[in-house]
Write a protein that holds these residues in place. Structure first.
Motif, PDB file in Angstrom:
ATOM      1  N   THR A  14       1.077  -1.477  -0.094  1.00  0.00           N
ATOM      2  CA  THR A  14       0.064  -0.057  -0.094  1.00  0.00           C
ATOM      3  C   THR A  14       0.488   1.175   0.105  1.00  0.00           C
ATOM      4  OG1 THR A  14      -1.290  -1.228   0.940  1.00  0.00           O
ATOM      5  CG2 THR A  14      -1.907   1.246   1.281  1.00  0.00           C
ATOM      6  N   THR A  15       1.684   1.643   1.102  1.00  0.00           N
ATOM      7  CA  THR A  15       3.235   2.451   0.666  1.00  0.00           C
ATOM      8  C   THR A  15       3.521   2.694  -0.342  1.00  0.00           C
ATOM      9  OG1 THR A  15       3.647   2.171   2.706  1.00  0.00           O
ATOM     10  CG2 THR A  15       5.104   3.555   2.380  1.00  0.00           C
ATOM     11  N   LEU A  16       4.032   1.506  -1.102  1.00  0.00           N
ATOM     12  CA  LEU A  16       4.507   1.655  -2.337  1.00  0.00           C
ATOM     13  C   LEU A  16       4.039   1.901  -3.664  1.00  0.00           C
ATOM     14  CD1 LEU A  16       6.644  -1.538  -2.531  1.00  0.00           C
ATOM     15  CD2 LEU A  16       7.233   0.524  -1.619  1.00  0.00           C
ATOM     16  N   SER A  17       2.596   2.004  -2.969  1.00  0.00           N
ATOM     17  CA  SER A  17       1.850   2.113  -4.350  1.00  0.00           C
ATOM     18  C   SER A  17       1.677   3.489  -4.745  1.00  0.00           C
ATOM     19  CB  SER A  17       0.540   1.931  -4.302  1.00  0.00           C
ATOM     20  OG  SER A  17      -0.652   2.412  -2.947  1.00  0.00           O
ATOM     21  N   SER A  18       2.266   4.728  -3.714  1.00  0.00           N
ATOM     22  CA  SER A  18       1.857   5.841  -3.729  1.00  0.00           C
ATOM     23  C   SER A  18       3.180   7.063  -4.119  1.00  0.00           C
ATOM     24  CB  SER A  18       2.172   6.714  -1.837  1.00  0.00           C
ATOM     25  OG  SER A  18       2.371   6.375  -0.977  1.00  0.00           O
ATOM     26  N   THR A  19       4.091   6.087  -4.535  1.00  0.00           N
ATOM     27  CA  THR A  19       5.533   5.942  -4.928  1.00  0.00           C
ATOM     28  C   THR A  19       5.750   6.160  -6.480  1.00  0.00           C
ATOM     29  OG1 THR A  19       6.498   5.896  -2.360  1.00  0.00           O
ATOM     30  CG2 THR A  19       8.840   6.068  -4.331  1.00  0.00           C
ATOM     31  N   ARG A  20       6.356   6.537  -7.127  1.00  0.00           N
ATOM     32  CA  ARG A  20       7.141   6.550  -8.454  1.00  0.00           C
ATOM     33  C   ARG A  20       8.883   6.414  -8.424  1.00  0.00           C
ATOM     34  NH1 ARG A  20       4.160   5.902 -12.393  1.00  0.00           N
ATOM     35  NH2 ARG A  20       5.773   5.849 -13.915  1.00  0.00           N
ATOM     36  N   SER A  58       5.745  -2.732 -11.853  1.00  0.00           N
ATOM     37  CA  SER A  58       5.416  -2.051 -13.289  1.00  0.00           C
ATOM     38  C   SER A  58       4.634  -1.090 -13.929  1.00  0.00           C
ATOM     39  CB  SER A  58       4.664  -3.313 -13.824  1.00  0.00           C
ATOM     40  OG  SER A  58       4.470  -2.843 -15.308  1.00  0.00           O
ATOM     41  N   ARG A  59       3.291  -0.580 -12.716  1.00  0.00           N
ATOM     42  CA  ARG A  59       2.610   0.566 -12.847  1.00  0.00           C
ATOM     43  C   ARG A  59       3.269   2.421 -12.629  1.00  0.00           C
ATOM     44  NH1 ARG A  59      -1.216  -2.831 -10.757  1.00  0.00           N
ATOM     45  NH2 ARG A  59      -0.776  -2.094  -8.985  1.00  0.00           N
ATOM     46  N   HIS A  60       4.521   1.540 -11.963  1.00  0.00           N
ATOM     47  CA  HIS A  60       4.460   3.108 -11.464  1.00  0.00           C
ATOM     48  C   HIS A  60       6.107   3.273 -11.424  1.00  0.00           C
ATOM     49  CE1 HIS A  60       1.301   3.486  -8.116  1.00  0.00           C
ATOM     50  NE2 HIS A  60       0.880   2.191  -8.275  1.00  0.00           N
ATOM     51  N   THR A  61       6.077   2.492 -11.901  1.00  0.00           N
ATOM     52  CA  THR A  61       8.508   2.715 -12.594  1.00  0.00           C
ATOM     53  C   THR A  61       8.428   2.974 -14.476  1.00  0.00           C
ATOM     54  OG1 THR A  61       8.636   1.177 -10.829  1.00  0.00           O
ATOM     55  CG2 THR A  61      10.434   0.724 -12.480  1.00  0.00           C
ATOM     56  N   THR A  62       9.286   3.999 -14.256  1.00  0.00           N
ATOM     57  CA  THR A  62       9.501   3.950 -15.604  1.00  0.00           C
ATOM     58  C   THR A  62      10.380   3.066 -16.050  1.00  0.00           C
ATOM     59  OG1 THR A  62       9.866   6.566 -14.914  1.00  0.00           O
ATOM     60  CG2 THR A  62      10.606   6.267 -17.163  1.00  0.00           C
ATOM     61  N   HIS A  63      11.677   2.665 -16.085  1.00  0.00           N
ATOM     62  CA  HIS A  63      12.063   1.210 -17.011  1.00  0.00           C
ATOM     63  C   HIS A  63      12.211   0.152 -15.464  1.00  0.00           C
ATOM     64  CE1 HIS A  63      13.090   4.311 -19.797  1.00  0.00           C
ATOM     65  NE2 HIS A  63      13.518   5.388 -18.524  1.00  0.00           N
ATOM     66  N   THR A  64      11.775  -0.807 -15.684  1.00  0.00           N
ATOM     67  CA  THR A  64      12.460  -1.880 -14.652  1.00  0.00           C
ATOM     68  C   THR A  64      13.065  -3.181 -15.707  1.00  0.00           C
ATOM     69  OG1 THR A  64      10.368  -2.798 -16.059  1.00  0.00           O
ATOM     70  CG2 THR A  64      10.150  -1.862 -14.043  1.00  0.00           C
ATOM     71  N   LEU A  65      14.077  -3.780 -15.248  1.00  0.00           N
ATOM     72  CA  LEU A  65      14.697  -4.594 -15.312  1.00  0.00           C
ATOM     73  C   LEU A  65      14.998  -5.453 -14.220  1.00  0.00           C
ATOM     74  CD1 LEU A  65      18.086  -5.388 -17.253  1.00  0.00           C
ATOM     75  CD2 LEU A  65      19.251  -4.592 -15.250  1.00  0.00           C
TER      76      LEU A  65
END
Length: 167
Positions: A14-20, A58-65
């Motif tokens: 829940t906390t992570l969902s408010s971060t980018r 995936s929803r809150h990150t510009t680039h994923t590796l």
């Protein structure tokens, strides 16, 4: 830097969902699994909490590796679901994924074999493997155990594949 098992907790997610984030790197990414099961009328998907973390990232990150040495474990649909975390909907069907892999034109993942990895000077990063068989003697108890395990596997292995409840 954090553990996937820490961030899979409901309160933390829940906390992570408010971060980018600009970039998220996930090691052992294959642990973010979803499983497709063929039901009587439709395919059912079971998303693990780790997978749900992947969806959130995936929803809150510009680039994923994603780093993994075990990307799909032989199941194409589960692999497609895993790749869906990188680019949702890119492979809508397993046939598209299979064709992309066969054609070698996949913009989402890169596969590098350990044996092909090189330093800038061309020298292999990992030493060559030299495999050989070492002879040894088993005790009477070890031979007995070996034979019993072998018989068990021969008798039940195929039955487990036919009926999961046996396992």
């Amino acid at each position: 830097i954090t553990s996937i098992d820490f961030v899979k907790q409901d309160a933390v997610r829940t906390t992570l969902s408010s971060t980018r984030w600009d970039l998220v790197i996930v090691d052992e990414a294959h642990k973010m699994s979803a499983y497709a099961y063929q039901g009587r009328r439709s395919t059912k998907i079971k998303k693990t909490k780790r997978y749900q973390v992947g969806e959130l990232l995936s929803r809150h990150t510009t680039h994923t590796l994603f780093l993994t040495a075990t990307p799909h474990r032989g199941n194409e649909e589960n692999f497609r679901l895993f790749l869906d975390l990188l680019r949702p909907g890119f492979f809508a069907q397993t046939d598209l994924l299979r064709q992309s892999v066969e054609d070698g034109d996949n913009p989402i993942f890169i596969r590098r074999l350990k044996e092909d990895m090189r330093q800038f000077n061309g020298k292999p990063i990992f030493p060559a493997r030299h495999v050989h068989t070492v002879a040894f003697r088993l005790s009477v108890q070890e031979i007995d155990l070996y034979n019993k395990v072998t018989r068990y596997v021969q008798e039940y292995f195929d039955k487990v594949k036919e009926n999961r409840s046996i396992s």
